[in-house]
Motif scaffolding. Sequence first.
Motif, PDB file in Angstrom:
ATOM      1  N   GLU A 146       0.861  -1.183   0.000  1.00  0.00           N
ATOM      2  CA  GLU A 146       0.000   0.000   0.000  1.00  0.00           C
ATOM      3  C   GLU A 146       0.895   1.231   0.000  1.00  0.00           C
ATOM      4  N   VAL A 147       0.638   2.135  -0.906  1.00  0.00           N
ATOM      5  CA  VAL A 147       1.439   3.356  -1.024  1.00  0.00           C
ATOM      6  C   VAL A 147       0.564   4.539  -0.660  1.00  0.00           C
ATOM      7  N   SER A 148       1.064   5.374   0.264  1.00  0.00           N
ATOM      8  CA  SER A 148       0.346   6.583   0.641  1.00  0.00           C
ATOM      9  C   SER A 148       1.302   7.763   0.568  1.00  0.00           C
ATOM     10  N   GLY A 149       0.771   8.895   0.195  1.00  0.00           N
ATOM     11  CA  GLY A 149       1.607  10.076   0.042  1.00  0.00           C
ATOM     12  C   GLY A 149       1.898  10.354  -1.424  1.00  0.00           C
ATOM     13  N   ASP A 150       3.032  10.984  -1.676  1.00  0.00           N
ATOM     14  CA  ASP A 150       3.405  11.416  -3.019  1.00  0.00           C
ATOM     15  C   ASP A 150       4.042  10.260  -3.780  1.00  0.00           C
ATOM     16  N   VAL A 151       3.280   9.609  -4.639  1.00  0.00           N
ATOM     17  CA  VAL A 151       3.766   8.440  -5.375  1.00  0.00           C
ATOM     18  C   VAL A 151       4.946   8.801  -6.273  1.00  0.00           C
ATOM     19  N   SER A 152       5.014  10.029  -6.747  1.00  0.00           N
ATOM     20  CA  SER A 152       6.103  10.426  -7.633  1.00  0.00           C
ATOM     21  C   SER A 152       7.456  10.359  -6.917  1.00  0.00           C
ATOM     22  N   VAL A 153       7.456  10.555  -5.602  1.00  0.00           N
ATOM     23  CA  VAL A 153       8.693  10.446  -4.833  1.00  0.00           C
ATOM     24  C   VAL A 153       9.204   9.006  -4.865  1.00  0.00           C
ATOM     25  N   LEU A 154       8.299   8.042  -4.731  1.00  0.00           N
ATOM     26  CA  LEU A 154       8.672   6.634  -4.814  1.00  0.00           C
ATOM     27  C   LEU A 154       9.137   6.279  -6.224  1.00  0.00           C
ATOM     28  N   ASP A 155       8.406   6.736  -7.228  1.00  0.00           N
ATOM     29  CA  ASP A 155       8.777   6.432  -8.611  1.00  0.00           C
ATOM     30  C   ASP A 155      10.171   6.957  -8.941  1.00  0.00           C
ATOM     31  N   ASP A 156      10.477   8.163  -8.481  1.00  0.00           N
ATOM     32  CA  ASP A 156      11.787   8.758  -8.756  1.00  0.00           C
ATOM     33  C   ASP A 156      12.886   8.005  -8.014  1.00  0.00           C
ATOM     34  N   TRP A 157      12.582   7.588  -6.789  1.00  0.00           N
ATOM     35  CA  TRP A 157      13.550   6.809  -6.010  1.00  0.00           C
ATOM     36  C   TRP A 157      13.868   5.483  -6.716  1.00  0.00           C
ATOM     37  N   LEU A 158      12.837   4.779  -7.134  1.00  0.00           N
ATOM     38  CA  LEU A 158      13.044   3.491  -7.789  1.00  0.00           C
ATOM     39  C   LEU A 158      13.815   3.656  -9.100  1.00  0.00           C
ATOM     40  N   ALA A 159      13.520   4.717  -9.833  1.00  0.00           N
ATOM     41  CA  ALA A 159      14.215   4.931 -11.105  1.00  0.00           C
ATOM     42  C   ALA A 159      15.689   5.219 -10.903  1.00  0.00           C
TER      43      ALA A 159
END
Length: 260
Positions: free
Chosen positions: A243-256
């Motif tokens: 489950e992801v909560s908050g700014d998903v773009s922060v996670l996407d940028d981290w993973l990239a």
Amino acid sequence: MTLTMDRYYAELEAEGGRFVEAFDGADLGATVLTCPEWTLAQLAEHVGQAHRWAAHAVTTRATGMPAFEDVPDVRLPEGAAERVDWLRAGPRRLVAAVREAGPDAPVWNWSQDHRAGFWVRRMLHETVVHRADAALTTGRPFAVDPEVAVDGLDEWLGFLSLPAMLERKPGLRAETTRTLSFVATDVGDDLAGRWSVRRGPDGVTVQRGGSDPRGADVTVQGPAADLWLVAVRRLPVADAAVEVSGDVSVLDDWLANSAF
């Protein structure tokens, strides 16, 4: 390290068998879905070679990176029975080398923990992740003990916080500091399954066992195995039990930017 050395020894030797089961009888020419530059045969050979290379480093008490050409018995056998024996032998060889040297014996590696025991932990998690690669390719079940998965994720986040990683992955820096929280929901000790990751201009820092008091920009929570496989980009977030909560773009940028 969060597991005992005896647990690392036992888990690594058991993974030798689990890894074989993940693709035994499958088409070894099949492309690995999560590592498309490899076939299943190349994946298997890579894992067996990694075990032997690490064992060679420990056996020789290496003070620098061992040359691959100096490592014996690194080719995947062609016969099915021989392949099974070869893959199972690699973890046993490494465990025997570390037991003989002692887990605190000084041995080269690229981290900040220059002890022989490092290699048992490293190869355990290397093998589990590549077992996931095989299982995802063949469609076979994949499971890992939550305590092992927690340790695997902890190791991975620790690597990304090493100063030397910034030379290899300058994208780990971020112009604006952002915080990610990872929470494993299937471990008994709540604090043992929590990490706060801060990524900013100076790189990455990781706090284990708590949350950032200012709150995280994004929180990812779920079973430890799913968190780990998401972090190492084996499972897309949409396919994982997280489950992801908050700014998903922060996670996407981290993973990239944390991919290898």
